[in-house]
Design a protein around this motif. Structure first.
Motif, PDB file in Angstrom:
ATOM      1  N   PRO A 440      -7.738 -25.092  -3.992  1.00 27.54           N
ATOM      2  CA  PRO A 440      -8.989 -25.640  -3.439  1.00 27.54           C
ATOM      3  C   PRO A 440      -8.977 -27.154  -3.303  1.00 27.54           C
ATOM      4  O   PRO A 440      -9.725 -27.704  -2.513  1.00 27.54           O
ATOM      5  N   THR A 441      -8.153 -27.848  -4.111  1.00 26.49           N
ATOM      6  CA  THR A 441      -8.090 -29.304  -3.981  1.00 26.49           C
ATOM      7  C   THR A 441      -7.329 -29.715  -2.729  1.00 26.49           C
ATOM      8  O   THR A 441      -7.381 -30.877  -2.328  1.00 26.49           O
ATOM      9  N   GLN A 442      -6.631 -28.759  -2.098  1.00 28.50           N
ATOM     10  CA  GLN A 442      -5.856 -29.071  -0.905  1.00 28.50           C
ATOM     11  C   GLN A 442      -6.453 -28.456   0.354  1.00 28.50           C
ATOM     12  O   GLN A 442      -6.141 -28.892   1.472  1.00 28.50           O
ATOM     13  N   THR A 443      -7.308 -27.443   0.210  1.00 28.92           N
ATOM     14  CA  THR A 443      -7.789 -26.711   1.387  1.00 28.92           C
ATOM     15  C   THR A 443      -9.139 -27.201   1.904  1.00 28.92           C
ATOM     16  O   THR A 443      -9.569 -26.780   2.971  1.00 28.92           O
ATOM     17  N   THR A 492     -10.836 -35.252  -9.275  1.00 39.23           N
ATOM     18  CA  THR A 492     -10.616 -34.876 -10.668  1.00 39.23           C
ATOM     19  C   THR A 492      -9.726 -33.646 -10.791  1.00 39.23           C
ATOM     20  O   THR A 492      -9.649 -33.051 -11.859  1.00 39.23           O
ATOM     21  N   ASP A 493      -9.089 -33.277  -9.696  1.00 36.74           N
ATOM     22  CA  ASP A 493      -8.145 -32.162  -9.696  1.00 36.74           C
ATOM     23  C   ASP A 493      -8.790 -30.871 -10.167  1.00 36.74           C
ATOM     24  O   ASP A 493      -8.210 -30.097 -10.921  1.00 36.74           O
ATOM     25  N   GLY A 494     -10.037 -30.640  -9.721  1.00 40.44           N
ATOM     26  CA  GLY A 494     -10.703 -29.381 -10.003  1.00 40.44           C
ATOM     27  C   GLY A 494     -11.479 -29.321 -11.285  1.00 40.44           C
ATOM     28  O   GLY A 494     -11.952 -28.250 -11.670  1.00 40.44           O
ATOM     29  N   PHE A 495     -11.666 -30.458 -11.970  1.00 42.01           N
ATOM     30  CA  PHE A 495     -12.374 -30.426 -13.252  1.00 42.01           C
ATOM     31  C   PHE A 495     -13.880 -30.584 -13.066  1.00 42.01           C
ATOM     32  O   PHE A 495     -14.665 -29.863 -13.667  1.00 42.01           O
ATOM     33  N   GLN A 496     -14.300 -31.535 -12.233  1.00 41.20           N
ATOM     34  CA  GLN A 496     -15.720 -31.779 -12.017  1.00 41.20           C
ATOM     35  C   GLN A 496     -16.200 -31.096 -10.728  1.00 41.20           C
ATOM     36  O   GLN A 496     -15.414 -30.771  -9.849  1.00 41.20           O
ATOM     37  N   ASP A 497     -17.534 -30.968 -10.628  1.00 43.35           N
ATOM     38  CA  ASP A 497     -18.198 -30.490  -9.408  1.00 43.35           C
ATOM     39  C   ASP A 497     -17.624 -29.162  -8.914  1.00 43.35           C
ATOM     40  O   ASP A 497     -17.266 -29.006  -7.738  1.00 43.35           O
ATOM     41  N   VAL A 498     -17.531 -28.214  -9.832  1.00 37.35           N
ATOM     42  CA  VAL A 498     -17.002 -26.890  -9.494  1.00 37.35           C
ATOM     43  C   VAL A 498     -18.066 -26.083  -8.759  1.00 37.35           C
ATOM     44  O   VAL A 498     -19.251 -26.422  -8.757  1.00 37.35           O
ATOM     45  N   GLY A 499     -17.643 -24.989  -8.133  1.00 38.75           N
ATOM     46  CA  GLY A 499     -18.557 -24.165  -7.360  1.00 38.75           C
ATOM     47  C   GLY A 499     -19.528 -23.394  -8.239  1.00 38.75           C
ATOM     48  O   GLY A 499     -19.239 -23.075  -9.397  1.00 38.75           O
ATOM     49  N   TYR A 500     -20.712 -23.095  -7.675  1.00 42.29           N
ATOM     50  CA  TYR A 500     -21.655 -22.202  -8.349  1.00 42.29           C
ATOM     51  C   TYR A 500     -21.019 -20.812  -8.441  1.00 42.29           C
ATOM     52  O   TYR A 500     -20.264 -20.403  -7.549  1.00 42.29           O
ATOM     53  N   THR A 501     -21.320 -20.108  -9.518  1.00 46.48           N
ATOM     54  CA  THR A 501     -20.735 -18.780  -9.722  1.00 46.48           C
ATOM     55  C   THR A 501     -21.827 -17.740  -9.927  1.00 46.48           C
ATOM     56  O   THR A 501     -22.966 -18.045 -10.273  1.00 46.48           O
ATOM     57  N   ASP A 502     -21.437 -16.497  -9.736  1.00 42.25           N
ATOM     58  CA  ASP A 502     -22.309 -15.354 -10.012  1.00 42.25           C
ATOM     59  C   ASP A 502     -21.449 -14.313 -10.693  1.00 42.25           C
ATOM     60  O   ASP A 502     -20.527 -13.760 -10.091  1.00 42.25           O
ATOM     61  N   GLY A 503     -21.724 -14.067 -11.983  1.00 41.34           N
ATOM     62  CA  GLY A 503     -20.905 -13.130 -12.744  1.00 41.34           C
ATOM     63  C   GLY A 503     -19.477 -13.608 -12.919  1.00 41.34           C
ATOM     64  O   GLY A 503     -18.547 -12.807 -12.978  1.00 41.34           O
ATOM     65  N   GLY A 504     -19.289 -14.930 -12.995  1.00 37.93           N
ATOM     66  CA  GLY A 504     -17.957 -15.478 -13.180  1.00 37.93           C
ATOM     67  C   GLY A 504     -17.185 -15.674 -11.891  1.00 37.93           C
ATOM     68  O   GLY A 504     -16.064 -16.182 -11.911  1.00 37.93           O
ATOM     69  N   VAL A 541     -18.654 -12.985  -2.544  1.00 37.21           N
ATOM     70  CA  VAL A 541     -18.246 -13.548  -3.818  1.00 37.21           C
ATOM     71  C   VAL A 541     -16.765 -13.303  -3.992  1.00 37.21           C
ATOM     72  O   VAL A 541     -16.296 -12.184  -3.902  1.00 37.21           O
ATOM     73  N   THR A 542     -16.030 -14.386  -4.187  1.00 35.31           N
ATOM     74  CA  THR A 542     -14.583 -14.268  -4.391  1.00 35.31           C
ATOM     75  C   THR A 542     -14.212 -15.002  -5.651  1.00 35.31           C
ATOM     76  O   THR A 542     -14.924 -15.877  -6.104  1.00 35.31           O
ATOM     77  N   SER A 543     -13.069 -14.631  -6.218  1.00 38.35           N
ATOM     78  CA  SER A 543     -12.613 -15.354  -7.393  1.00 38.35           C
ATOM     79  C   SER A 543     -12.183 -16.744  -6.986  1.00 38.35           C
ATOM     80  O   SER A 543     -11.717 -16.955  -5.884  1.00 38.35           O
ATOM     81  N   GLN A 544     -12.366 -17.680  -7.898  1.00 35.46           N
ATOM     82  CA  GLN A 544     -12.052 -19.080  -7.588  1.00 35.46           C
ATOM     83  C   GLN A 544     -10.693 -19.443  -8.132  1.00 35.46           C
ATOM     84  O   GLN A 544     -10.495 -19.487  -9.333  1.00 35.46           O
ATOM     85  N   PRO A 545      -9.734 -19.698  -7.254  1.00 33.46           N
ATOM     86  CA  PRO A 545      -8.453 -20.160  -7.764  1.00 33.46           C
ATOM     87  C   PRO A 545      -8.571 -21.609  -8.170  1.00 33.46           C
ATOM     88  O   PRO A 545      -9.186 -22.412  -7.516  1.00 33.46           O
ATOM     89  N   GLY A 546      -7.921 -21.933  -9.274  1.00 32.87           N
ATOM     90  CA  GLY A 546      -7.839 -23.330  -9.660  1.00 32.87           C
ATOM     91  C   GLY A 546      -9.126 -23.939 -10.146  1.00 32.87           C
ATOM     92  O   GLY A 546      -9.399 -25.083  -9.866  1.00 32.87           O
ATOM     93  N   THR A 547      -9.955 -23.216 -10.890  1.00 35.72           N
ATOM     94  CA  THR A 547     -11.173 -23.837 -11.382  1.00 35.72           C
ATOM     95  C   THR A 547     -10.885 -24.848 -12.467  1.00 35.72           C
ATOM     96  O   THR A 547     -11.687 -25.707 -12.734  1.00 35.72           O
ATOM     97  N   SER A 548      -9.739 -24.774 -13.086  1.00 36.25           N
ATOM     98  CA  SER A 548      -9.337 -25.829 -14.014  1.00 36.25           C
ATOM     99  C   SER A 548      -8.178 -26.585 -13.407  1.00 36.25           C
ATOM    100  O   SER A 548      -7.496 -26.108 -12.521  1.00 36.25           O
ATOM    101  N   ALA A 549      -7.966 -27.800 -13.932  1.00 38.48           N
ATOM    102  CA  ALA A 549      -6.959 -28.664 -13.334  1.00 38.48           C
ATOM    103  C   ALA A 549      -5.580 -28.053 -13.463  1.00 38.48           C
ATOM    104  O   ALA A 549      -5.128 -27.717 -14.548  1.00 38.48           O
ATOM    105  N   PRO A 550      -4.846 -27.873 -12.363  1.00 41.18           N
ATOM    106  CA  PRO A 550      -3.509 -27.304 -12.438  1.00 41.18           C
ATOM    107  C   PRO A 550      -2.547 -28.259 -13.099  1.00 41.18           C
ATOM    108  O   PRO A 550      -2.735 -29.459 -13.081  1.00 41.18           O
TER     109      PRO A 550
END
Length: 586
Positions: A440-443, A492-504, A541-550
């Motif tokens: 997500p940091t590249q797309t 921040t390489d995916g650490f801050q301002d992450v997407g809203y989630t529903d059920g993870g 709703v899709t799973s979020q790749p890279g929600t933490s910094a790779p």
């Protein structure tokens, strides 16, 4: 003093600040501070080129310290929260120039330079700096940094002149009183060389004191098994079982125990029920369960103050007190879940937690020597963040949602039909690579301005890079987790301002975008705009790749510095020589 002597005095003046920063694991921030101070230091001697000023006049007074500091402080205030964005843009250009240059160099020199200079993306460098600055991106934070650089640089120059026979007049224009601390001549080759040498020695001592293994090889690696073999018998910890039951974590005969009870908190402070230490040490809050591997830079959250040997009750861990070298800097815990309290020694007795910054060579963890492999002394607890979805007493909050209709566009701008952001935030648009599991940091191809909490309709987003062909784009409602109203997910390489989630799962919606005037491609669904009924489908709703910094770079800037201490010294020495040479030619 000439330029060589002034550089030496600047190094001497900077050495205490360098020790404080580097000792806290902020080597990159220390380097940036020195570059700024060294760049400002020659400014007072620009009075040679200004007809309204006399050499060593008001430009060499305390008034100039305040004026230059004020100018740089004002510049920092004007930059506000955009300073790191500007730095990211500058680094991106420099990295591009560097890569282009390497393409024209002989293979031997290219291999040498590639090994000496870290091959790191600008986003990671900027993120490391931001984290070492404790995430302070406010106007006043930048203003303080600018004032410090400006005032420190001019003051360092005055220190170089005050030790000469001519001295300076520090209280101009109020008083002509002259201050001279010695009879040295400013052009004395011996005095200038000695001062430069003293500055180099001072910085070398700082490096030796704060970068373990800087001149004797790289930092040692650490595993609990190795730690267990290395511990003396008087440092042995009694076996401790990892359990979420706090009562099982206390043992009267144990030399190191910790108890972390389940608790409901507001996210800012975690309480460790009890800690027993056979020698001084620390309690560290970890988010992933280090167990046999030891904590990692990405998972450490908070560290206690140094605790003396003995038993301590109700030890408070402030979440915003991140361990030096850790990258999970945050103000509060964001999610409910299981966390662990891990015990570490203060092995060098300096009251600073240096396990990460030393490359795991000092302040090693307490371990249990029974069983194989050895295990860390820790306890886990389920921490519920008050107001979160998992909090049984939480007031239900609206779920974020987004509607992204299929549309025709010129490739420069897209429109979001509607978005609901319960806590405010942004809408981020990604290209179709996101759907294939892209980073997500590249797309991401564009994002909105900050949007207040509530529902917003017909949100126009100008894309950072125009879309050239028909494709499916993805829109994601994202939070403003650091509260600065600036979208920081990429930086921040995916650490801050992450997407809203529903059920993870991250909330998204997709739209087929047709570029006006472009030929239809196999990826375009249709050149006509679908009806509102078709476009207003339920939120995907899709799973979020890279929600933490790779960890694609093997630990990033901090890891490179820790494993290349001599490289750091070489780079610093090179800059020390280059900057004075450039100033001499101005």
């Amino acid at each position: 003093m000439n330029r060589q002597g002034h550089t030496g005095m600047t190094l001497l003046a900077f050495a205490p600040l360098a020790y404080v920063l580097a000792g806290d694991g902020k080597l990159l921030l220390a380097g940036v501070c020195w570059l700024g101070i060294q760049a400002v230091e020659p400014l007072p001697d620009r009075d040679f080129h200004l007809p309204v000023l006399n050499h060593r006049g008001v430009s060499h007074s305390l008034l100039s310290v305040l004026v230059v500091g004020g100018v740089f402080g004002a510049a920092g205030w004007l930059l506000g929260g955009t300073g790191f964005d500007l730095l990211y843009s500058l680094l991106s250009v420099l990295v591009g120039v560097w890569d282009w240059t390497l393409g024209f160099l002989p293979k031997l020199s290219t291999a040498f330079l590639t090994g000496l200079i870290p091959n790191l993306p600008p986003a990671e460098i900027v993120t490391t700096l931001q984290q070492q600055a404790r995430g302070n991106v406010s106007r006043w934070g930048f203003a303080l940094f600018g004032f410090t650089i400006g005032a420190y640089g001019v003051l360092a120059h005055l220190l170089g002149d005050v030790i000469t026979v001519r001295g300076v007049k520090p209280f101009l224009p109020v008083s002509n009183w002259r201050l001279s601390l010695s009879s040295l001549r400013a052009d004395s080759p011996t005095a200038n060389s000695a001062l430069f040498g003293a500055g180099m020695v001072a910085i070398a001592l700082v490096v030796v004191a704060t970068v373990p293994g800087a001149f004797l090889g790289g930092p040692a690696t650490l595993s609990p098994a190795g730690v267990a073999d290395a511990q003396s018998t008087n440092q042995t910890a009694t076996p401790q079982t990892n359990t979420t039951n706090a009562t099982n974590a206390t043992n009267a005969s144990a030399t190191a125990t910790v108890s972390l009870a389940n608790q409901t908190i507001n996210g800012s402070t975690v309480t460790v029920g009890s800690v027993t230490l056979s020698e001084p040490g620390f309690v560290v809050l970890d988010s992933t369960g280090p167990d046999e591997e030891g904590i990692l830079e990405e998972s450490t959250i908070a560290v206690s103050k140094r605790l003396d040997a003995g038993t301590h009750w109700n030890v408070s861990l402030r979440v915003n007190r991140s361990p030096p070298g850790g990258v999970a800097n945050r103000t509060t815990l964001n999610s409910t879940g299981t966390y662990e309290a891990v015990l570490y020694r203060d092995s060098n007795n300096n009251s600073r937690f240096e396990f990460i910054t030393s490359g795991r060579a000092t302040d090693r963890p307490f371990v249990n020597e029974s069983g194989s492999p050895a295990r860390l002394v820790l306890d886990s607890g389920y921490i519920t963040i008050r107001g979160s979805r998992e909090d049984p007493n939480a007031t239900p909050t609206p779920t974020a949602s987004i509607r992204f209709a299929d549309q025709r566009t010129d490739g420069v701008e897209v429109t979001i039909r509607s978005v609901t952001l319960p806590q405010g935030g942004f809408v981020v648009v990604h290209n179709q690579s996101y759907l294939r599991g892209g980073d997500p940091t590249q797309t991401s191809v564009g994002y909105s301005q900050y949007l207040s909490a509530g529902t917003h309709r017909n949100v126009s987003i100008t894309l950072l890079q125009p879309v050239q062909r028909d494709q499916t784009l993805v829109a994601i409602p994202s939070r403003d987790t650091d509260g600065n109203r600036s979208y920081d997910y990429v930086r921040t390489d995916g650490f801050q301002d992450v997407g809203y989630t529903d059920g993870g799962e991250v909330i998204t919606d997709t739209a087929s975008v047709t570029i006006t005037g472009s030929p239809s491609t196999s990826e375009a669904v249709s050149s006509a705009t679908p009806s509102d009924t078709a476009s207003e489908s339920t939120t995907v709703v899709t799973s979020q790749p890279g929600t933490s910094a790779p960890d694609s770079s093997g630990g990033g800037v901090g890891a490179w510095i820790a494993s290349h201490p001599l490289g750091v010294v070489v780079v610093v020495l090179a800059v020390i020589v280059v900057i004075p040479s450039l100033w001499r030619r101005l």
